[in-house]
Design a protein around this motif. Structure first.
Motif, PDB file in Angstrom:
ATOM      1  N   ASP A  18      36.168  46.052  41.833  1.00 51.48           N
ATOM      2  CA  ASP A  18      35.540  44.841  42.359  1.00 51.48           C
ATOM      3  C   ASP A  18      35.905  44.641  43.824  1.00 51.48           C
ATOM      4  N   TYR A  19      37.127  45.012  44.170  1.00 45.53           N
ATOM      5  CA  TYR A  19      37.645  44.813  45.519  1.00 45.53           C
ATOM      6  C   TYR A  19      38.329  46.088  46.013  1.00 45.53           C
ATOM      7  N   ALA A  20      38.432  46.194  47.344  1.00 45.15           N
ATOM      8  CA  ALA A  20      39.208  47.262  47.969  1.00 45.15           C
ATOM      9  C   ALA A  20      40.102  46.640  49.030  1.00 45.15           C
TER      10      ALA A  20
ATOM     11  N   ASN B 160      46.619  36.947  43.926  1.00 44.14           N
ATOM     12  CA  ASN B 160      45.726  35.842  44.309  1.00 44.14           C
ATOM     13  C   ASN B 160      44.282  36.139  43.965  1.00 44.14           C
ATOM     14  N   LEU B 161      43.866  37.414  44.125  1.00 42.41           N
ATOM     15  CA  LEU B 161      42.498  37.791  43.752  1.00 42.41           C
ATOM     16  C   LEU B 161      42.268  37.579  42.267  1.00 42.41           C
ATOM     17  N   ALA B 162      43.255  37.943  41.454  1.00 44.03           N
ATOM     18  CA  ALA B 162      43.119  37.769  40.004  1.00 44.03           C
ATOM     19  C   ALA B 162      43.098  36.306  39.616  1.00 44.03           C
TER      20      ALA B 162
ATOM     21  N   ALA C 256      38.788  42.442  33.734  1.00 38.66           N
ATOM     22  CA  ALA C 256      39.842  42.163  34.702  1.00 38.66           C
ATOM     23  C   ALA C 256      39.318  42.212  36.132  1.00 38.66           C
ATOM     24  N   THR C 257      40.085  41.656  37.048  1.00 39.76           N
ATOM     25  CA  THR C 257      39.869  41.879  38.480  1.00 39.76           C
ATOM     26  C   THR C 257      40.379  43.280  38.790  1.00 39.76           C
ATOM     27  N   ARG C 258      39.512  44.127  39.346  1.00 39.05           N
ATOM     28  CA  ARG C 258      39.847  45.540  39.534  1.00 39.05           C
ATOM     29  C   ARG C 258      39.908  45.847  41.035  1.00 39.05           C
ATOM     30  N   VAL C 259      41.072  46.312  41.479  1.00 40.00           N
ATOM     31  CA  VAL C 259      41.320  46.440  42.916  1.00 40.00           C
ATOM     32  C   VAL C 259      41.771  47.863  43.259  1.00 40.00           C
ATOM     33  N   TYR C 260      41.096  48.462  44.229  1.00 37.68           N
ATOM     34  CA  TYR C 260      41.557  49.719  44.806  1.00 37.68           C
ATOM     35  C   TYR C 260      42.402  49.398  46.030  1.00 37.68           C
ATOM     36  N   ILE C 261      43.616  49.938  46.083  1.00 34.85           N
ATOM     37  CA  ILE C 261      44.508  49.739  47.223  1.00 34.85           C
ATOM     38  C   ILE C 261      44.473  51.013  48.047  1.00 34.85           C
TER      39      ILE C 261
END
Length: 339
Positions: A270-272, A334-336, A233-238
């Motif tokens: 993957d993203y923050a 959108n990132l996903a 998956a696209t993995r995002v830290y908020i």
């Protein structure tokens, strides 16, 4: 968002941060009756991008109404789960008033109706996780809610002076800096459905929320960080907007991430998502009274961790500072969709 794909989304956290994010994601999710958000007059132009939404919620609270029910009835604390149920419900306005209602007299003083509702369903079913799923069906929530573990887990923290503080309430009240968070039992296991949701996900988010007691707590449950690390998956830290007393004073965005990765023992992002918009002076003064400051966006240090920062204006300034959940939801979806 013109992409026709439908995503499986897993949101991990606790406290008000997770419920805030779920309000944004809910608007892209089909209702239990099968209608899409496009039929909602509040958001007529939103596509139904989410086919499956799962929330994984921390259950280590030992204060307030949740703590009393935990002690009196030997059940998991319902407070954070209750907030997620309200956030994902079809008629949030009515349920918010009902489930967040706190009694003010007698033996029920301080208890919320939503907590007592979950307590009653737990006694009827004999299983907290089943009570959560049953209540979600009753409330027609747009998503599934899983406690991070169904074991009676507690947290303890090793502080910078070497002392050991036990229990979430004591940890948040301590004046020392947390160096390490621990879970008892150390091998507490998640529900199989939680690992299945992570494995099938197209998007996994962690945060926003209290660094240790809302976020890292979930990653101490055996198998969860490993499942996130293995996910495609696209993995995002908020990232939070402000530092938090007793949890993260003085920590930059990269330092928040480093603390999380140290406890996870895996690369799980993957993203923050980092707010870089200025915060109003009156709001800054309000938070400064508690020693809280905007979190520094040290973007190069984040990139050196192998994580791509996504910056922008993610603020909503009201009586308290919150993330703009519509903007955050749109950004992470959108990132996903780019994958």
């Amino acid at each position: 968002m013109s992409d026709s794909r439908q995503l499986r989304v897993v949101a991990i956290g606790g406290g008000t941060g997770l419920s805030t994010l779920l309000r944004g994601l809910k608007r892209y999710t089909a209702s239990p009756a099968g209608t899409t958000p496009a039929g909602d007059p509040a958001c007529p132009d939103l596509p139904c991008l989410i086919r499956d939404l799962s929330a994984i919620v921390t259950v280590t609270d030992d204060g307030g109404s949740s703590g009393r029910l935990r002690e009196d009835l030997n059940m998991l604390p319902p407070g954070d789960v209750r907030n997620c149920m309200v956030a994902l419900s079809e008629d949030e306005h009515l349920l918010s008033r009902l489930f967040q209602h706190r009694f003010k007299h007698g033996d029920l003083n301080g208890h919320s109706f939503g907590n007592l509702f979950l307590a009653a369903l737990t006694e009827i079913s004999g299983d907290f996780a089943q009570a959560v799923q049953t209540s979600s069906q009753i409330l027609a929530t747009r998503g599934r809610i899983y406690p991070s573990t169904t074991e009676n887990a507690t947290i303890s923290a090793r502080m910078d002076d070497g002392s050991l503080v036990e229990g979430e309430t004591n940890i948040t009240a301590s004046k020392q800096t947390i160096r390490e968070l621990m879970l008892t039992p150390h091998d507490a296991a998640p529900l199989p459905e939680t690992l299945d949701a992570i494995a099938a996900a197209d998007l996994i988010t962690l945060g926003p929320g209290s660094l240790y007691t809302s976020l890292i707590t979930n990653l101490l449950v055996r198998g969860i960080p490993e499942a996130i690390a293995a996910s495609q998956a696209t993995r995002v830290y908020i990232c939070n907007l402000m530092t938090q007393a007793n949890e993260s004073l003085g920590l930059s965005a990269a330092q928040h991430i480093e603390k999380i990765l140290d406890h996870a023992g895996e690369q799980i992002f993957d993203y923050a998502l980092i707010n870089t918009a200025p915060i109003g002076g009156a709001t800054l003064e309000q938070y400064a009274r508690e020693g809280q400051t905007p979190i520094t966006a040290d973007l190069e240090r984040i990139r050196k961790l192998g994580i791509e920062p996504i910056t922008g204006n993610f603020l909503h300034e009201g009586d308290v500072l919150r993330h703009n959940y519509d903007r955050v939801a749109e950004t992470v979806l959108n990132l996903a969709l780019k994958r």
